[in-house]
Design an enzyme around this catalytic site. Structure first.
Site, mmCIF file in Angstrom:
data_model
loop_
_atom_site.group_PDB
_atom_site.id
_atom_site.type_symbol
_atom_site.label_atom_id
_atom_site.label_comp_id
_atom_site.label_asym_id
_atom_site.label_seq_id
_atom_site.Cartn_x
_atom_site.Cartn_y
_atom_site.Cartn_z
ATOM 1 N N LYS A 58 20.839 1.778 -8.603
ATOM 2 C CA LYS A 58 19.697 2.311 -8.543
ATOM 3 C C LYS A 58 19.547 4.038 -8.796
ATOM 4 C CE LYS A 58 15.645 2.808 -5.193
ATOM 5 N NZ LYS A 58 15.248 2.964 -4.072
ATOM 6 N N THR A 65 6.708 14.062 2.566
ATOM 7 C CA THR A 65 6.742 12.458 2.476
ATOM 8 C C THR A 65 7.109 12.107 4.029
ATOM 9 O OG1 THR A 65 8.086 10.447 1.697
ATOM 10 C CG2 THR A 65 9.193 12.827 1.737
ATOM 11 N N ARG A 92 12.405 6.512 -9.582
ATOM 12 C CA ARG A 92 12.530 7.629 -8.977
ATOM 13 C C ARG A 92 13.371 8.705 -9.477
ATOM 14 N NH1 ARG A 92 12.615 6.010 -4.438
ATOM 15 N NH2 ARG A 92 10.301 6.095 -4.187
ATOM 16 N N ASP A 104 4.421 9.310 -5.138
ATOM 17 C CA ASP A 104 3.671 7.930 -4.778
ATOM 18 C C ASP A 104 4.363 6.711 -5.792
ATOM 19 O OD1 ASP A 104 2.036 6.567 -3.131
ATOM 20 O OD2 ASP A 104 0.984 6.074 -5.045
ATOM 21 N N ASN A 110 9.091 9.618 4.341
ATOM 22 C CA ASN A 110 10.054 8.709 3.929
ATOM 23 C C ASN A 110 11.375 9.540 3.665
ATOM 24 O OD1 ASN A 110 11.898 6.815 2.791
ATOM 25 N ND2 ASN A 110 10.231 5.787 1.889
ATOM 26 N N GLY A 166 12.258 -0.663 1.578
ATOM 27 C CA GLY A 166 11.168 -1.115 0.993
ATOM 28 C C GLY A 166 11.481 -2.294 0.140
ATOM 29 N N TYR A 167 11.232 -2.365 -1.065
ATOM 30 C CA TYR A 167 11.331 -3.688 -1.979
ATOM 31 C C TYR A 167 12.512 -3.752 -2.645
ATOM 32 C CZ TYR A 167 6.212 -3.597 -1.222
ATOM 33 O OH TYR A 167 4.649 -3.666 -0.826
ATOM 34 N N ASP A 168 13.344 -2.756 -2.339
ATOM 35 C CA ASP A 168 14.892 -2.735 -2.850
ATOM 36 C C ASP A 168 15.565 -3.998 -3.008
ATOM 37 O OD1 ASP A 168 14.913 -0.338 -3.973
ATOM 38 O OD2 ASP A 168 15.718 0.706 -2.404
HETATM 39 P P1 ITT Z 1 5.076 8.470 1.613
HETATM 40 O O1 ITT Z 1 3.965 7.877 1.140
HETATM 41 O O2 ITT Z 1 5.133 9.296 3.027
HETATM 42 O O3 ITT Z 1 6.063 9.224 0.702
HETATM 43 P P2 ITT Z 1 6.128 5.707 1.677
HETATM 44 O O4 ITT Z 1 7.303 5.000 1.987
HETATM 45 O O5 ITT Z 1 4.998 5.184 2.208
HETATM 46 O O6 ITT Z 1 6.143 7.293 1.871
HETATM 47 P P3 ITT Z 1 5.008 5.151 -1.069
HETATM 48 O O7 ITT Z 1 3.583 5.099 -0.716
HETATM 49 O O8 ITT Z 1 5.378 5.907 -2.410
HETATM 50 O O9 ITT Z 1 5.976 5.915 0.145
HETATM 51 O O10 ITT Z 1 5.832 3.664 -1.036
HETATM 52 C C1 ITT Z 1 5.026 2.479 -1.418
HETATM 53 C C2 ITT Z 1 5.872 1.460 -0.774
HETATM 54 O O11 ITT Z 1 6.672 1.256 -1.691
HETATM 55 C C3 ITT Z 1 6.563 1.749 0.643
HETATM 56 O O12 ITT Z 1 6.389 0.588 1.172
HETATM 57 C C4 ITT Z 1 8.063 1.680 0.056
HETATM 58 O O13 ITT Z 1 8.731 1.554 0.922
HETATM 59 C C5 ITT Z 1 7.982 1.152 -1.103
HETATM 60 N N1 ITT Z 1 8.931 1.944 -1.902
HETATM 61 C C6 ITT Z 1 8.830 3.117 -2.618
HETATM 62 N N2 ITT Z 1 9.837 3.427 -3.304
HETATM 63 C C7 ITT Z 1 10.523 2.484 -3.284
HETATM 64 C C8 ITT Z 1 11.898 2.420 -4.047
HETATM 65 O O14 ITT Z 1 12.366 3.106 -4.426
HETATM 66 N N3 ITT Z 1 12.520 1.129 -3.611
HETATM 67 C C9 ITT Z 1 11.964 -0.040 -2.969
HETATM 68 N N4 ITT Z 1 10.859 0.244 -2.332
HETATM 69 C C10 ITT Z 1 10.167 1.590 -2.346
#
Ligand code: ITT
Length: 184
Positions: free
Chosen positions: A162, A7, A168, A65, A9, A141-143
């Site tokens: 969370k 990942t 997750r 994902d 992230n 992200g969307y948190d």
């Molecule tokens: P990888 O694909 O490299 O693992 P990423 O952050 O791009 O990292 P995703 O494609 O799974 O991961 O994430 C899709 C989007 O949703 C991305 O913009 C994240 O920041 C957001 N996201 C994922 N998990 C989240 C969470 O637990 N809370 C809030 N936003 C989340």
């Protein structure tokens, strides 16, 4: 025991380790990029990603994902959540939702685990709604716009919650149970 988690992230890795710790499993970030296939189901995206990374590194690995599925927007951004967040962020989502009656939403997370026997998928989901403003600075992200059902604060305001109820956490709990038994 250690397991590689491909990942970009680091937040995902630290959330995974909150669960892994209980099972004696440590997830170690692997910055191996993989193509995210176009599919509306995050499980299919995780399946393809895990197989792709395994074929490169040839050792057991997970990818994960996540998608945010907003009912009032027909499930958008769904499996395209990363692309959409990079383009319009939370401000853009709130703009799209101006006047929307239905703010219900769901986070779905899918872990793809691949080893020599192939890929297995472990998923988790949490239902909630999209707030009317961006609140809270924890998480990522969307948190800061997602309010889990039964609560009034966003994940961005309440990271402890969370850690207890998120998509997750549920997915990693299933996965850790499985892998801990395999390693037994
Ligand atoms: P990888 O694909 O490299 O693992 P990423 O952050 O791009 O990292 P995703 O494609 O799974 O991961 O994430 C899709 C989007 O949703 C991305 O913009 C994240 O920041 C957001 N996201 C994922 N998990 C989240 C969470 O637990 N809370 C809030 N936003 C989340």
């Amino acid at each position: 025991m250690e397991l590689k988690f491909a990942t970009s992230n680091p937040h995902k890795v630290s959330e995974a380790n909150q669960v892994g710790r209980k099972y004696g499993i440590e997830f170690v970030q692997l910055e191996q990029d993989y193509p995210e296939i176009r599919d509306e189901d995050v499980r299919m995206v995780a399946r393809a990603g895990a197989a792709y990374v395994f074929n490169i590194i040839r050792e057991p690995v997970i990818v994960e994902d996540t998608g945010l599925f907003i009912e009032g927007l027909g499930g958008f951004p769904g499996s395209y959540s990363a692309f959409v967040f990079n383009k319009i962020e939370n401000q853009g989502i709130l703009r799209l939702m101006q006047g929307a009656g239905d703010r219900k939403a769901e986070f779905i997370s899918a872990i793809g685990y691949c080893d020599i026997d192939g890929v297995q998928i472990f998923d988790g989901a949490v239902r909630g709604s999209i707030g009317t403003e961006i609140t809270g600075t924890a998480g990522f992200g969307y948190d800061s716009i997602f309010i889990p059902d039964g609560h009034e604060k966003t994940f961005g305001e309440n990271p402890k919650l969370k850690a207890e109820v998120s998509h997750r956490m549920k997915a990693f709990d299933k996965f850790c149970k499985f892998i801990a038994e395999c390693w037994d």
